[in-house]
Design an enzyme around this catalytic site. Structure first.
Site, short mmCIF file in Angstrom:
data_model
loop_
_atom_site.label_atom_id
_atom_site.label_comp_id
_atom_site.label_asym_id
_atom_site.label_seq_id
_atom_site.Cartn_x
_atom_site.Cartn_y
_atom_site.Cartn_z
N HIS A 89 0.99 -1.40 0.09
CA HIS A 89 -0.10 -0.07 -0.07
C HIS A 89 0.75 1.45 -0.12
O HIS A 89 0.54 2.30 0.58
CB HIS A 89 -0.95 0.01 1.14
CG HIS A 89 -1.94 -1.06 1.30
ND1 HIS A 89 -3.26 -0.92 0.58
CD2 HIS A 89 -1.93 -2.36 1.66
CE1 HIS A 89 -3.67 -2.17 0.81
NE2 HIS A 89 -3.12 -2.95 1.41
N ASN A 162 -10.39 -2.64 2.46
CA ASN A 162 -10.01 -2.75 1.09
C ASN A 162 -11.32 -2.60 0.26
O ASN A 162 -12.51 -2.50 0.93
CB ASN A 162 -9.47 -4.16 0.66
CG ASN A 162 -8.09 -4.24 1.24
OD1 ASN A 162 -7.21 -3.36 1.33
ND2 ASN A 162 -7.46 -5.56 1.30
FE1 HDE Z 1 -2.39 -4.65 5.40
N1 HDE Z 1 -0.58 -3.76 6.01
N2 HDE Z 1 -1.42 -6.46 5.99
N3 HDE Z 1 -4.17 -5.67 4.95
N4 HDE Z 1 -3.16 -2.87 4.89
C1 HDE Z 1 -0.21 -2.70 5.77
O1 HDE Z 1 0.79 -1.13 7.31
C2 HDE Z 1 -0.61 -6.69 6.78
C3 HDE Z 1 -4.47 -6.70 5.03
C4 HDE Z 1 -4.31 -2.62 4.35
O2 HDE Z 1 -3.50 3.65 3.92
C5 HDE Z 1 1.23 -2.26 6.25
O3 HDE Z 1 1.25 1.24 7.41
C6 HDE Z 1 -0.62 -8.08 7.27
C7 HDE Z 1 -5.82 -7.13 4.92
C8 HDE Z 1 -4.35 -1.13 3.94
O4 HDE Z 1 -1.58 3.66 5.35
C9 HDE Z 1 1.52 -3.45 6.88
C10 HDE Z 1 -1.58 -8.53 6.80
C11 HDE Z 1 -6.32 -5.92 4.54
C12 HDE Z 1 -3.28 -0.71 4.22
C13 HDE Z 1 0.38 -4.39 6.74
C14 HDE Z 1 -2.22 -7.86 5.93
C15 HDE Z 1 -5.21 -4.99 4.50
C16 HDE Z 1 -2.38 -1.82 4.72
C17 HDE Z 1 2.02 -1.60 5.27
C18 HDE Z 1 -2.14 -9.95 6.93
C19 HDE Z 1 -7.90 -5.30 4.12
C20 HDE Z 1 -2.74 0.63 3.96
C21 HDE Z 1 2.05 -0.14 5.80
C22 HDE Z 1 -1.89 -10.56 8.38
C23 HDE Z 1 -8.82 -5.70 5.37
C24 HDE Z 1 -3.14 1.61 5.25
C25 HDE Z 1 1.45 0.12 6.92
C26 HDE Z 1 -2.70 3.09 4.80
C27 HDE Z 1 -0.99 -1.53 4.87
C28 HDE Z 1 0.56 -5.57 7.03
C29 HDE Z 1 -3.53 -7.99 5.23
C30 HDE Z 1 -5.52 -3.55 4.17
C31 HDE Z 1 2.85 -3.92 6.51
C32 HDE Z 1 0.67 -8.49 7.94
C33 HDE Z 1 -6.59 -8.35 5.07
C34 HDE Z 1 -5.72 -0.68 3.38
O5 HDE Z 1 1.56 -3.24 8.38
#
Ligand code: HDE
Length: 725
Positions: A89, A162
């Protein structure tokens, strides 16, 4: 904080005149806002700068001096202007706004934003793509992040969702593998922001739980026309908890007030080159025009006793809860109405954490959600730093008081000597409050289980909702999904990977999809089954007891995007013109569009003005080379002598052909009807279904055709195979 105008130097200002200084000096003023723009340049220590254009040298042609602290401060700060890019993201755009509750939901939840009808809570929302780097384009085939920060009066709540309601995997431990597979291949860092390569499909073919999410990612949901025209989802099943401590399961939905609109794949790819900032520009400009982005928040509520009432596991994030089984209750509206002032300070430094919840909201045992709970905090601590919560964009609007101290870039100056609890020296403060009704308490879920590294058998239904998605699509949507799988697989160099996708996944989703994709990729379905490697074993434990007669549907009309949208506000219409154009018709059309909140842009061979048929100048919005058809929603061509010029202009004909190919409404006034032939577009035969190419005699009829066409959004049944675009 004073804005903009204070930056402008006054006449006679600059270095000649003593600068107005902020007089501080008292201790209390240390806390004051020192970022207010001054008329005169200072360094970071507040020292006036006499010359910001020349570094200090040993003679005018000599070496720079190490003692030039002004130069060193400026350059070394510049060297550190970036923080680590988000691992996923990374590319995003954001806006401020407000959430307003439709009703008092206190029977269901203590969550502050839903405490009273009409209650308003400020929000900051960041939309993003997942795979691309920060400098990639807005429109690749990808999931869009939809992260909402509620600055509630009981603390910050982040709903980090999402634009698709399910996810690729149902255990957090697989996330690094999923992301490594989809990101550019590490030996050559190719391809940027694209899933169409071997490693992604290799991983997918061996991970059958991706099937449902793949269907969404291969649909046109993967390239929204605008952030304002995409849905948002909380994805996981969450909990709502009321003041009595009663909990219910909940799914969150953001429903766009403008309805759903997507691009088409060819268009999305071209926009990535022609206007990489397409979605973020669209949002920023819409807000500037007062055309605010709006969503209604919906919830699906499931009583605890119904946890096992469905034919899938509510805790499995690869499953959605069909609206036809549990209707969505709309509980409020979110309006994004203010652009950030500074991209870095706000959009880049905003730190969403899935673990930021407030009283009234709680987690469930969804194993993907559980993994996210520690990942986001860990990420923000590293990416933004230990004091990220103090930055203006992350700060709660309610008071914060605790004994956390120090660390890099600490802003707060905590007075006094007490930074521990319990204490008497600080009067016992700040005190925790066991008696406070509105303090956070975790829902006291009963947990009884052995430590085990395994997954419930109820998580191993990989295909039924992928099939549900397919069954819910209109014919054109199915065509686009087939095209998408075919495109992606044809980009994979390894034949065994292509075969494994078909043999391990598609045949199990629907034989029709498998057969059509196999035909497009030159594969034989029967052979695919044999050659594909065996999927990895999924560990299982004994299934939970699920009563028979569980609730299910075979198709869910709510999943289809084959619906007209309401109104044409914010839609962009290209008006192709040149010297001699019918000025009256052009002006009438432009005015009619503007009256509806749409935008009519005049495109002509050159910038500046053209002369209409009465010799009057008409302002050109963009010259043709700067106005690709892909950034418009519809095309109108007024009549007049200009038509003959356009008929000989490749740029204009290509514009029309491309708009035709992408299914956009085309309206041709008077003589302009001849352009159908000039652009070699297929002339609709009598009796053909509405093709959205309308010849008309006046601006009123043109406006009616444009409105109907834009509300339909795209004409999917055109015969475009022979169109050269
Ligand atoms: Fe994320 N995800 N994600 N994700 N995600 C990040 O956090 C992560 C997942 C989502 O506009 C990171 O600040 C793991 C699902 C959005 O700043 C990080 C897992 C969904 C955004 C991270 C998931 C998301 C992130 C990267 C599986 C939808 C952007 C930078 C366990 C429900 C937020 C940050 C923004 C961002 C990890 C799965 C949505 C690395 C470990 C499911 C919208 O922390």
């Amino acid at each position: 904080m004073p804005k903009g105008k204070n930056n402008a130097p006054q006449a006679g200002g600059g270095h000649d005149k003593p600068a107005p200084r902020q007089e501080t000096g008292k201790t209390a003023d240390l806390q004051a806002d020192t970022n207010a723009p001054l008329e005169t340049l200072t360094n970071n220590q507040g020292v006036l700068v006499s010359d910001d254009q020349n570094s200090e040298k040993a003679g005018v042609r000599g070496a720079s001096l190490l003692e030039d602290f002004m130069l060193r401060e400026k350059i070394t700060h510049f060297d550190q202007e970036r923080i680590p890019e988000r691992v996923v993201h990374a590319r995003g755009a954001a806006a401020h706004g407000v959430f307003e509750a439709y009703e008092d939901l206190s029977d269901l939840t203590m969550a502050a934003p839903f405490a009273a009808k009409g209650k308003q809570t400020p929000v900051f929302v960041r939309f993003s793509t997942v795979a691309g780097s920060r400098g990639s384009a807005d429109t690749p085939r990808d999931v869009r992040g939809f992260a909402v920060k509620f600055y509630s009066d009981r603390g910050v709540w982040d709903l980090v969702g999402n634009n698709m309601p399910v996810f690729f995997i149902n255990d957090a431990i697989k996330f690094p593998d999923l992301i490594h597979a989809v990101k550019p291949e590490p030996h050559i860092e190719i391809p940027q922001a694209a899933s169409a390569h071997d490693t992604f499909w290799d991983f997918a073919s061996l991970t059958p739980e991706v099937s449902h999410m793949l269907m969404w990612a291969m649909s046109d949901r993967a390239f929204p026309r605008s952030f304002a025209t995409m849905e948002g989802f909380g994805v996981h099943t969450w909990r709502l908890v009321n003041a009595k401590g009663e909990a219910r399961f909940v799914k969150f939905h953001w429903k766009p007030v403008k309805g759903m609109q997507s691009l088409v794949w060819d268009e999305a790819q071209k926009i990535a080159g022609k206007d990489a900032d397409f979605n973020r520009r669209d949002m920023a400009e819409a807000i500037d025009r007062g055309d605010f982005l709006e969503w209604e928040l919906g919830i699906q509520v499931v009583e605890e006793k119904d946890e096992f009432a469905f034919d899938f596991d509510l805790l499995d994030p690869t499953k959605l809860l069909p609206e036809e089984l549990v209707p969505i209750r709309l509980i409020g509206k979110m309006t994004l109405n203010r652009n950030p002032d500074n991209f870095f300070a706000e959009t880049e430094q905003v730190a969403y954490c899935v673990s930021h919840i407030i009283p009234g909201i709680d987690f469930t045992n969804d194993p993907l959600l559980q993994g996210r709970l520690f990942s986001y905090l860990d990420t923000q601590l590293r990416r933004v730093g230990p004091n990220f919560a103090e930055l203006p964009i992350n700060r709660p609007t309610c008071p914060v008081s605790n004994n956390q101290r120090d660390g890099f870039a600490r802003h707060t100056i905590n007075p006094g000597r007490v930074s521990y609890f319990p204490n008497t020296l600080g009067g016992g403060c700040p005190m925790h409050r066991p008696e406070a009704v509105d303090a956070f308490r975790s829902y006291a879920e009963k947990i009884d289980g052995a430590k085990i590294r395994a997954r419930s058998k109820s998580f191993t239904d990989f295909f039924s909702q992928a099939t549900l998605f397919w069954n819910s699509m209109a014919p054109w949507e199915k065509d686009h999904i087939v095209d998408a799988f075919s495109f992606e697989l044809n980009n994979c160099e390894t034949k065994a990977v292509r075969q494994a996708v078909i043999g391990n996944l598609l045949v199990n989703i629907t034989p029709e999809l498998a057969a059509r994709v196999a035909a497009n990729t030159g594969l034989d379905v029967a052979e695919c089954k044999r050659v594909a490697p065996k999927p990895l074993a999924v560990e299982t434990v004994a299934p939970k007891t699920m009563p028979s007669g569980r609730r299910k549907v075979d198709a869910s009309p709510a999943l289809s995007m084959d619906k007209p949208v309401a109104g044409i506000k914010g839609r962009r219409v290209a008006i192709l013109a040149g010297d001699g154009v019918d000025g009256k018709a052009l002006a009438a059309l432009q005015a009619a569009l503007e009256a509806e909140g749409a935008i009519g842009e005049v495109i002509a061979p050159k910038a500046g003005t053209i002369a209409d048929d009465a010799g009057k100048p008409v302002a050109v919005t963009r010259p043709a080379p700067n106005a690709p058809s892909v950034i418009y929603d519809a095309v109108a061509v007024p009549g007049g002598a200009s038509v003959a010029t356009l008929a000989k202009l490749g740029l204009a004909l290509a514009f029309l052909a491309e708009a035709f190919k992408h299914g956009k409404p085309i309206v041709l006034l008077d003589a302009a009807a001849a352009l159908i032939g000039a652009a070699h577009l297929p002339v609709p035969k009598a009796g053909d279904a509405n093709q959205g190419v309308t010849a008309c005699a006046d601006a009123r009829a043109a406006m009616a055709a444009l409105t109907a066409g834009l509300e339909q959004h795209r004409f999917r049944n055109r015969d475009v195979d022979a169109v050269m675009a």
